[in-house]
Design a protein around this motif. Structure first.
Motif, PDB file in Angstrom:
ATOM      1  N   GLN A   1       0.822  -1.216   0.000  1.00  0.00           N
ATOM      2  CA  GLN A   1       0.000   0.000   0.000  1.00  0.00           C
ATOM      3  C   GLN A   1       0.848   1.256   0.000  1.00  0.00           C
ATOM      4  O   GLN A   1       0.354   2.341  -0.314  1.00  0.00           O
ATOM      5  N   MET A   2       2.129   1.128   0.333  1.00  0.00           N
ATOM      6  CA  MET A   2       3.016   2.281   0.364  1.00  0.00           C
ATOM      7  C   MET A   2       3.778   2.439  -0.949  1.00  0.00           C
ATOM      8  O   MET A   2       4.601   3.346  -1.079  1.00  0.00           O
ATOM      9  N   THR A   3       3.495   1.583  -1.916  1.00  0.00           N
ATOM     10  CA  THR A   3       4.252   1.597  -3.162  1.00  0.00           C
ATOM     11  C   THR A   3       3.394   2.058  -4.320  1.00  0.00           C
ATOM     12  O   THR A   3       2.318   1.513  -4.546  1.00  0.00           O
ATOM     13  N   GLY A   4       3.867   3.047  -5.050  1.00  0.00           N
ATOM     14  CA  GLY A   4       3.205   3.505  -6.259  1.00  0.00           C
ATOM     15  C   GLY A   4       1.935   4.300  -6.032  1.00  0.00           C
ATOM     16  O   GLY A   4       1.118   4.435  -6.929  1.00  0.00           O
ATOM     17  N   LYS A   5       1.746   4.850  -4.854  1.00  0.00           N
ATOM     18  CA  LYS A   5       0.478   5.523  -4.567  1.00  0.00           C
ATOM     19  C   LYS A   5       0.632   6.911  -3.979  1.00  0.00           C
ATOM     20  O   LYS A   5      -0.345   7.497  -3.502  1.00  0.00           O
ATOM     21  N   THR A   6       1.856   7.434  -3.985  1.00  0.00           N
ATOM     22  CA  THR A   6       2.117   8.690  -3.293  1.00  0.00           C
ATOM     23  C   THR A   6       2.741   9.718  -4.230  1.00  0.00           C
ATOM     24  O   THR A   6       3.124   9.402  -5.346  1.00  0.00           O
ATOM     25  N   ILE A   7       2.855  10.947  -3.732  1.00  0.00           N
ATOM     26  CA  ILE A   7       3.394  12.021  -4.557  1.00  0.00           C
ATOM     27  C   ILE A   7       4.843  11.749  -4.947  1.00  0.00           C
ATOM     28  O   ILE A   7       5.254  11.978  -6.077  1.00  0.00           O
TER      29      ILE A   7
END
Lengths: 434, 164, 527
Positions: free
Chosen positions: A391-397
């Protein structure tokens, strides 16, 4: 040069040939070593011509992203309708990386010369060199060099007597790894919190102060000097692996090695030679794990490390990335669980707080790992870590969140036994500092 | 500016001049904020709420905005610290090379006892920091503006002697 | 945006056509799909930080944030794609690890976007167990009406962006970094700003709270009714929120033509007068030297008698808070000898909200000044009062009669008082007609920009009070000057027929966003 060690015969010292040579820091010393010829040559070419040379050379960004430099410069507007800016990224904070510091404190004029070449190529008149606040020596050395460059007329309103204005300023950071991210760097220069920006718009359209901007890493910048000096064909010819990776790269070898330091090798050079022949393991130790590109790249085991070639594609082929070239070596005494926890703490400390997954996820990852180390972990904690990392991969600025996940996921995959040892109690809980 | 207690403005005389020169390097006054905060810390050793108000006034910002920036960047001190500020890197590459032992040595020899605390004689504050960018020279330690390479636990006492 | 090229795309299987440059999140509204989000707000610049609005766009390997991704021709967007749903579930889980389970004591419960999305898409149980600590930051009193419960904050930064961009005064910041971050103020400047209450509306959770509303009512107990603020002449659209018959809160209602999404603190907190208990319960007439209660028929009959026999000026002292319909019918009741006057409290210094054009807390602290002027009332209250003893009949409409010389009304024989509470000075009235306040009736106000806006009744009238338009309409009918309007809409229609400025308008045309008056400002009016 494996500074502070003597150059290893297998090195290709180009950027590092003057490391440890105090005279190279001065204007006179730099000129004696061929300094500022590349700039004069560049100023005699059109910006488009300079861009083409760099494109032809195959030079790619050395900060970690590996984006083709010539192409990045070509994204700037050809027709200049507003001020263009160059930002030189000297924020070097990726754990394991210490090459830009050396470049700045031994060859400061190379940095200035490279920035000036880049500024000409992108039609910028003003450039900011963003140096992290902790680099007190590079700040002093770079300022002295900058003063000299102005005095000698290399920079200023009439750079090298060409009538071209090239102004450069140092900008001191104040303790934030995230300011090494190019849009956060621009925000920091603007006097804001170092928050990365959402894209689009991209820096070449809307950058620092809202104007077209290019951000380049220090190593990339000084490599450009060499490309202009010796030609694109020469640079392109330096390639031992994939032809898309050219030139030399400084690898900051650190951790469990006998001779830590910066080793400069041609792209595609075998990773095992750097570790075993150049830096060397400590007596009696065996290799357990490596992160060839700084703490944000996946951890690889001995087999993968021994098979890896040090270029962008070669590292991907062994399930990791070249990154910044911060080469962290873990031998058989390394406690992988503890070190991964320490890395997670790093990312949790440095998160800017914008994106939910990063802000909360890095902290949660730390807490789970601390609990495992304290002997209170459960097997399902490993699945939880993998799920959180997903969930911390590829989903943030920006990719700080991904960077926390990479060592966690790769670490659990390859060293699951070490995690399980803490969970089952086979290994005693490890005391953690603070 | 409302004078509270004995706050002495920082941006007067030579320092004001330095600030003005800095402002001229950027197209906006806001961009001079980080340099201005460094000047405050150079003058006062730390950045108080009142200092933030002064900076805000000089640069045309709000005190809250300045505070948001101060609290983002960890090198700015939001409260007074010891005469000498010791920052020891303990991130993984240095951690692998005994950095935590170096921290313990500093805590012991400064008398600080715990991280972030100032020693009773006001001489030192010791903190743990993230990667200082000198991983090949483990363990690097920043004391005030001195970047010291290759510190090991046994060298700590002698190093500290150089900081009265 | 008629000149902007239209882009057609598919969102959740629905084809929509929107102007180029529209973000997917807004386009989805047209497809009838609400994409979950926190940090996005149409009245604020895009931040893209909460990561809640992640959607799947066909052809792209990574999920995209709908608030900041522009539409593209033939794009296929799947909001409920498993990957997107999983990502949003992840965001919710991350938000809940440090968010305290305060629902039972949190004001936001029932209107909390964290509750809403967690119920729709979140995990049923927590994995942040069993002994992980939650971040703790103390509650902060930010200023006059705003409380900041830091533990509940989800760092969406809407409040910070509101103060920075809409209010143009960055009083709020994000302090610290990582999961230590919170919303901060500098001790030298609290959240003491004319528009600060909007941050409470903007906060998706119960982190920023109104002290005025604290622990007063539960969201699900409240009825919400469309209305118009009576605090000044700006005419911000509001919702009156009542719990049974008590008004407990006013909140802004969006109107792009007037107040965007906001209202000022003065208007927001001026609702307690609506709950006054000292209302006139029944119509009153003078009998044997005292005012006695009677029924409407009797009161209206006596009032009509007064007016019918009037051989001189009929002065109407009106409040600029009376409805347009009431002001019009009072004029008609006065007939040919109508002289209408009003006074308005002016407080020096407007308080604009710089980020929204033509929006400010205005100096005239009444909602229908323009309405009164357009209907021929003049701001000549003192002159009118001085001449009262010469008037044949005096009608007072909603005026409080405060701050007047006692003698002014002393000699008035034929005073008809139409109002909500009975002031001392009106005790000499011949007839008293109890009427409803804005929260108890249908009506319209005309704001300072000439916009006519409807408001609706939020609760029943107390006692025998009736709307002023009804009472005056009946009066006019008794005087044989026409049929009484049966509804406020009819009353307004009558006014639209007679007064050119209102030409073409009707309740239907006004809708709930209002419409402008035709023509310019009538002669003799103040700017």
């Amino acid at each position: 040069m494996g500074y502070p060690h003597k150059p290893h015969p297998k090195e290709t010292p180009v950027l590092s040939q003057y490391f440890g040579d105090p005279e190279a820091r001065t204007y006179a010393g730099w000129v004696k070593r061929g300094g500022y010829e590349a700039l004069k040559k560049a100023l005699g070419m059109t910006p488009a011509q300079v861009v083409d040379v760099v494109k032809e050379s195959g030079l790619r960004g050395r900060g970690g992203a590996g984006f083709p430099t010539g192409m990045k410069w070509s994204f700037m507007p050809k027709e200049k309708t507003k001020p263009h800016y160059l930002c030189c990224n000297a924020d070097e904070s990726e754990p394991g990386t210490f090459k830009d510091r050396e470049i700045m404190r031994w060859t400061p004029h190379a940095v200035l010369e490279g920035c000036a070449i880049a500024m000409h190529a992108i039609q910028a008149e003003v450039g900011y060199i963003y140096i992290r606040g902790e680099f007190t020596e590079p700040l002093r050395v770079m300022q002295a060099a900058l003063d000299e460059a102005y005095q000698e007329g290399m920079l200023g309103p009439n750079a090298c007597g060409t009538g071209r204005r090239l102004d450069m300023h140092l900008h001191r950071g104040a303790g934030a790894y995230i300011c090494g991210e190019e849009t956060a760097l621009m925000n920091s220069i603007e006097g804001k919190r170092g928050n990365p920006r959402i894209r689009p718009p991209f820096p070449a359209q809307v950058g620092v102060f809202g104007k077209p901007t290019t951000v380049n890493n220090v190593e990339t910048i000084v490599a450009a000097v060499q490309v202009l000096n010796r030609g694109a064909a020469w640079y392109k010819g330096l390639s031992l692996g994939n032809p898309k990776s050219t030139g030399t790269k400084l690898f900051s070898v650190c951790g469990h090695v006998a001779r830590p330091g910066n080793y400069e090798v041609t792209m595609g050079f075998p990773l095992k030679d750097v570790i075993y022949d150049m830096a060397g393991l400590r007596p009696g130790r065996t290799l357990k794990a490596v992160q060839p590109g700084g703490s944000s790249v996946p951890i690889i085991n001995r087999e993968e490390a021994e098979a890896a070639l040090l270029d962008y594609e070669g590292c991907v082929a062994q399930n990791t990335m070249l990154g910044s070239g911060g080469l962290i070596v873990y031998d058989d005494t390394a406690d992988m669980v503890y070190q991964i926890m320490r890395l997670a703490r790093f990312y949790a400390h440095e998160s800017c707080a914008q994106c939910t997954q990063c802000r909360e996820g890095t902290g949660w990852t730390v807490r789970i790992l601390e609990r495992i180390l304290a002997g209170k972990g459960e097997m399902k904690d490993l699945d939880l870590l993998l799920d959180l990392s997903e969930q911390m991969t590829g989903k943030t600025i920006c990719v700080l969140s991904d960077s926390c996940a990479a060592p966690v996921v790769s670490g659990i995959k390859r060293f699951r036994n070490e995690f399980e040892a803490y969970i089952t109690g086979a290994r005693q809980p490890a005391p953690t500092l603070a | 500016m409302k004078a509270t207690g004995t706050y002495q403005p920082v941006f007067t005389g030579a320092r004001r001049q330095r600030l003005d020169e800095t402002v001229a390097r950027y197209p906006t006054r806001t961009a001079a904020l980080l340099p201005a905060l460094w000047l405050v810390q150079e003058a006062n050793g730390w950045i108080s709420d009142q200092a933030m108000t002064e900076v805000a006034e000089v640069l045309g910002l709000t005190p809250a905005y300045v505070k948001g920036v101060v609290t983002f960047y960890t090198m700015y001190h939001q409260h007074p610290v010891g005469r000498h500020f010791v920052q020891v890197c303990t991130t993984t590459p240095c951690n692998l090379c005994g950095a935590e032992g170096v921290v313990e040595a500093f805590l012991k020899h400064t008398g600080c006892g715990e991280l972030g605390a100032t020693s009773a004689d006001g001489r030192f504050t010791v903190i743990e920091v993230e990667c200082l960018g000198a991983c090949g020279f483990a363990t690097p330690v920043l004391i005030d503006e001195d970047f010291i390479e290759g510190v090991t636990a046994d060298k700590v006492r002698d190093i500290l002697a150089g900081y009265p | 945006m008629a000149d902007q090229p239209q882009i057609t795309l598919t969102i959740e299987g629905v084809r929509v056509s929107v102007p180029r440059g529209t973000m997917i999140l807004e386009a989805a509204k047209q497809a009838g799909v609400l994409i979950p989000h926190y940090c996005y707000h149409p009245g604020l610049p895009v931040a893209g930080v909460c990561r809640m609005c992640l959607v799947h766009v066909e052809g792209l390997p990574k999920l995209q944030i709908a608030c900041a991704t522009p539409v593209a021709e033939n794009q296929v967007v799947s909001v409920f794609h498993p990957q997107a749903a999983e990502a949003r579930k992840g965001v919710l889980e991350f938000l809940l690890i440090n968010h305290p389970l305060d629902c039972p004591i949190c004001d936001q419960a029932g209107e909390c976007e964290l509750q809403d999305y967690v119920f729709r898409e979140g995990r049923a149980t927590t994995r942040y167990t069993p002994d992980y600590p939650k971040r703790f930051n103390p509650v902060e009193d930010f200023g006059p009406d705003v409380l900041y419960v830091a533990n509940r904050c989800i760092l969406c930064t809407r409040c910070v962006r509101f103060m920075e961009h809409a209010a143009a005064e960055p009083i709020l910041n994000v302090s610290e970094r990582g999961d230590r971050a919170f919303i901060g103020v500098h001790p030298e400047r609290r959240l003491d700003h004319a528009w600060s209450g909007n941050v409470v509306d903007l906060c998706p959770v119960g982190s920023l709270l109104s002290k005025d509303f604290l622990h007063k009512a539960r969201a699900w107990e409240l009825d919400k009714t469309a209305s118009v603020c009576t605090g000044c002449s700006q005419g911000c659209n509001v919702g009156v929120e009542t719990r049974q018959s008590t008004v407990v809160r006013l909140r802004p209602r969006p109107n792009p033509e007037v107040n965007a999404y906001f209202m000022c603190d003065h208007g927001r907190l001026s609702y307690r007068w609506m709950n006054r208990g000292d209302r006139i319960e029944a119509p009153l007439v003078r009998r044997d030297g005292a005012l006695v209660a009677t029924d409407w028929d009797e009161a209206l009959r006596q009032a009509a008698e007064l007016l019918g026999g009037a051989g001189g000026d009929v002065v109407v002292l009106a409040s600029p808070g009376a409805s347009t319909e009431a002001l019009f019918l009072a004029r008609r009741a006065a007939g040919d000898r109508f002289r209408g006057a009003f006074r308005v409290t002016r407080v020096a210094g407007e308080h604009p909200l710089p980020g929204v054009p033509r929006l400010a807390l205005r100096e005239e602290r009444a909602p229908n000044v323009k309405g009164a002027l357009t209907l021929g009332y003049t701001e000549s209250f003192d002159r009118a009062v001085a001449s009262l003893r010469n008037a044949a009949v005096v009608i007072v409409l909603n005026e409080s009669l405060d701050d007047m010389p006692d003698a002014a009304l002393a000699g008035v024989q034929h005073l008809i008082y139409v109002g909500t509470t009975l002031p001392e000075r009106a005790r000499g009235a011949r007839v008293v007609l109890p009427v409803t306040i804005v929260a108890e009736e249908d009506g319209t106000f005309v704001n300072r920009d000439g916009r006519v806006q409807r408001y609706l009744p939020a609760r029943a009238a107390p006692g025998m009070a009736r709307p002023a338009w009804w009472a005056l309409g009946e009066l006019v009918a008794e005087l044989s000057r026409g049929e009484p309007p049966a509804t406020a809409a009819e009353a307004f229609a009558g006014l639209a027929r007679e007064v050119p400025a209102f030409g073409g308008l009707s309740y239907e045309a006004l809708g709930f966003r209002g419409a402008p008056l035709a023509g310019g400002v009538p002669a003799g009016a103040t700017a």
